[in-house]
Scaffold this active site. Structure first.
Site, mmCIF file in Angstrom:
data_model
loop_
_atom_site.group_PDB
_atom_site.id
_atom_site.type_symbol
_atom_site.label_atom_id
_atom_site.label_comp_id
_atom_site.label_asym_id
_atom_site.label_seq_id
_atom_site.Cartn_x
_atom_site.Cartn_y
_atom_site.Cartn_z
ATOM 1 N N LYS A 44 18.883 30.550 17.967
ATOM 2 C CA LYS A 44 17.437 30.353 17.996
ATOM 3 C C LYS A 44 17.062 29.113 17.192
ATOM 4 O O LYS A 44 17.869 28.575 16.427
ATOM 5 C CB LYS A 44 16.733 31.588 17.420
ATOM 6 C CG LYS A 44 17.049 31.866 15.955
ATOM 7 C CD LYS A 44 16.341 33.104 15.450
ATOM 8 C CE LYS A 44 16.655 33.354 13.974
ATOM 9 N NZ LYS A 44 15.915 34.501 13.426
ATOM 10 N N ARG A 142 8.752 44.839 10.892
ATOM 11 C CA ARG A 142 8.307 43.748 11.763
ATOM 12 C C ARG A 142 8.324 44.273 13.193
ATOM 13 O O ARG A 142 7.670 45.244 13.526
ATOM 14 C CB ARG A 142 9.210 42.521 11.600
ATOM 15 C CG ARG A 142 9.203 41.902 10.215
ATOM 16 C CD ARG A 142 9.923 40.567 10.165
ATOM 17 N NE ARG A 142 11.121 40.516 10.993
ATOM 18 C CZ ARG A 142 12.039 39.561 10.914
ATOM 19 N NH1 ARG A 142 11.888 38.572 10.053
ATOM 20 N NH2 ARG A 142 13.103 39.573 11.693
ATOM 21 N N TYR A 277 3.343 7.918 -4.013
ATOM 22 C CA TYR A 277 1.961 8.359 -4.158
ATOM 23 C C TYR A 277 1.728 9.127 -5.451
ATOM 24 O O TYR A 277 2.516 9.987 -5.827
ATOM 25 C CB TYR A 277 1.577 9.260 -2.978
ATOM 26 C CG TYR A 277 1.530 8.558 -1.651
ATOM 27 C CD1 TYR A 277 0.705 7.461 -1.440
ATOM 28 C CD2 TYR A 277 2.319 9.005 -0.593
ATOM 29 C CE1 TYR A 277 0.670 6.827 -0.212
ATOM 30 C CE2 TYR A 277 2.288 8.373 0.643
ATOM 31 C CZ TYR A 277 1.461 7.281 0.827
ATOM 32 O OH TYR A 277 1.422 6.649 2.048
ATOM 33 N N MET A 325 5.666 10.760 4.119
ATOM 34 C CA MET A 325 5.888 11.186 5.492
ATOM 35 C C MET A 325 7.190 10.642 6.059
ATOM 36 O O MET A 325 7.915 11.362 6.767
ATOM 37 C CB MET A 325 4.717 10.765 6.378
ATOM 38 C CG MET A 325 4.864 11.232 7.824
ATOM 39 S SD MET A 325 3.475 10.774 8.874
ATOM 40 C CE MET A 325 2.195 11.845 8.231
#
Length: 389
Positions: A44, A142, A277, A325
């Site tokens: 998966k 779940r 940043y 990013m």
């Protein structure tokens, strides 16, 4: 489910090298630990970020007999790529591609009556029985059918549909909540509940091909949970499901993915120079900085800011300042590796590089997330794709 050719012909900004030879060896190691059970290779989320199709092929070549996915779209993509044998998919929503899955011979997991009704309707439309597996909620809370009246209803209706030739109940299964926590009391409680729910279904006449509850940690450490089939996910890719259980080497496993990038810039800066940043990192003195051209758009966790380890020129460095990013910076401490030098974020650890577990510890998460989140901007480069000898 992207598939990248083997060795590239030009340098790459970044690459995730996928060692299919290591994956095959992991399958063999897992089979040796689970001798009485068949092995499902769970692929998966694009093979936990490694590439579902090539990893599925390698796993089947090494002796896995089942494939597992979360979504039906993942399962259908495996079939479209020509992958043979049984495939189980377990995360369905109303209106899903039931008919396509049934026509492709994919096993569909059912956790409630709504799913059984949709599977039956799709089987009628397809003109062939649906292969269904009934999932029991033994305590994870779940997906899965609750014990008691709900389980009795699902089992009874599935048997009626089977008598009509609309379904074939191929499996009974469940999933552990805390198998990665040695000695957790829920393990025994869930196993007892699973045996009770199995016994009820079989007393009613269900004759499954497989019964299964063991995930990677249970496959590695709880032989009493193996039943007919074990579902190996993260262990397939050479990552321990929990540091508490042991390292990959403790289980004879080898990490399959090595993530690296090419330094895009090396430059001298003075002391007191802000980096990235927010200037959360300021150079303590004159130094050199290296620019690593991957960032959170590539799946590098922003939580790794100021913490993520990287091997550059044979030395461990740490992300300096914030992960942006597309890039982050490491303080090279005055060293001057050439632009284009390799920065290894994680790998098996053979060359002294960090591992995915090191990144998980630095980010306060688990190694599953580290490898799975590596994005599609990072090419997968497959090595050792064929058995030698």
């Amino acid at each position: 489910m992207s598939e990248t050719a083997a060795e590239p012909t030009a340098p790459l900004r970044a690459r995730a090298e996928i060692d299919l030879g290591a994956l095959r060896a992991n399958v063999r190691a897992l089979r040796a630990r689970t001798p009485g059970a068949a092995l499902m290779a769970v692929v998966k989320s694009d093979g936990y970020g490694h590439g579902a199709v090539p990893c599925a092929r390698a796993a089947l070549a090494a002796g896995a007999t089942w494939l597992g996915t979360a979504t039906p779209e993942e399962a259908l993509a495996l079939r479209a790529a020509g992958l043979p044998g049984p495939i189980l998919c377990w995360l369905w929503v109303p209106g899903g591609p039931w008919r396509q899955a049934i026509e492709a011979g994919i096993d569909v997991s059912l956790s409630g009556m709504w799913a059984l009704r949709e599977a039956v309707a799709a089987a009628r439309a397809a003109g062939r029985p649906a292969r269904v597996q009934l999932k029991a909620d033994t305590g994870l809370g779940r997906n899965g059918c609750q014990p008691g009246p709900d389980w009795a209803e699902l089992v009874g209706e599935a048997l009626r549909a089977e008598a009509e030739g609309l379904v074939r109940v191929t499996g009974l299964w469940s999933h552990f909540a805390c198998a990665d926590e040695p000695g957790h009391p829920s393990i025994t409680a869930q196993l007892d509940r699973f045996r009770e729910m199995l016994a009820y279904a079989e007393e009613q006449g269900v004759r499954p091909e497989v019964r299964h509850i063991a995930n990677s940690p249970a496959a590695l450490t709880l032989p009493e949970t193996h039943f007919d089939l074990v579902r190996t996910g993260i262990a397939l890719y050479g990552i321990s499901p929990s540091p508490e259980l042991g390292t990959p080497a403790d289980f004879g496993l080898r990490p399959v993915m090595t993530l690296s990038a090419s330094l895009a810039l090396v430059k001298h800066v003075p002391g007191g120079h802000g980096v990235s940043y927010g200037h959360h990192y300021v150079t303590p003195g004159e130094t050199t900085l290296g620019l690593v051209p991957v960032g959170y758009a590539d799946g590098i966790p922003r939580h790794a800011s100021g913490a993520g380890p990287v091997l550059v020129d044979g030395k461990w460095r740490t992300v300096a300042g914030r992960v942006a990013m597309d890039q982050f910076v490491v303080d090279l401490g005055g060293d001057e590796p050439a632009v284009g030098s390799e920065a290894v974020l994680f790998g098996p650890g053979d060359r002294g590089e960090p591992t995915a577990e090191d990144w998980a510890q630095a980010c306060g998460t688990i190694a599953y997330e580290i490898v799975t989140r590596i994005g599609t901007r990072v090419p997968r480069v497959y090595v050792n794709g064929e058995e030698i000898g």
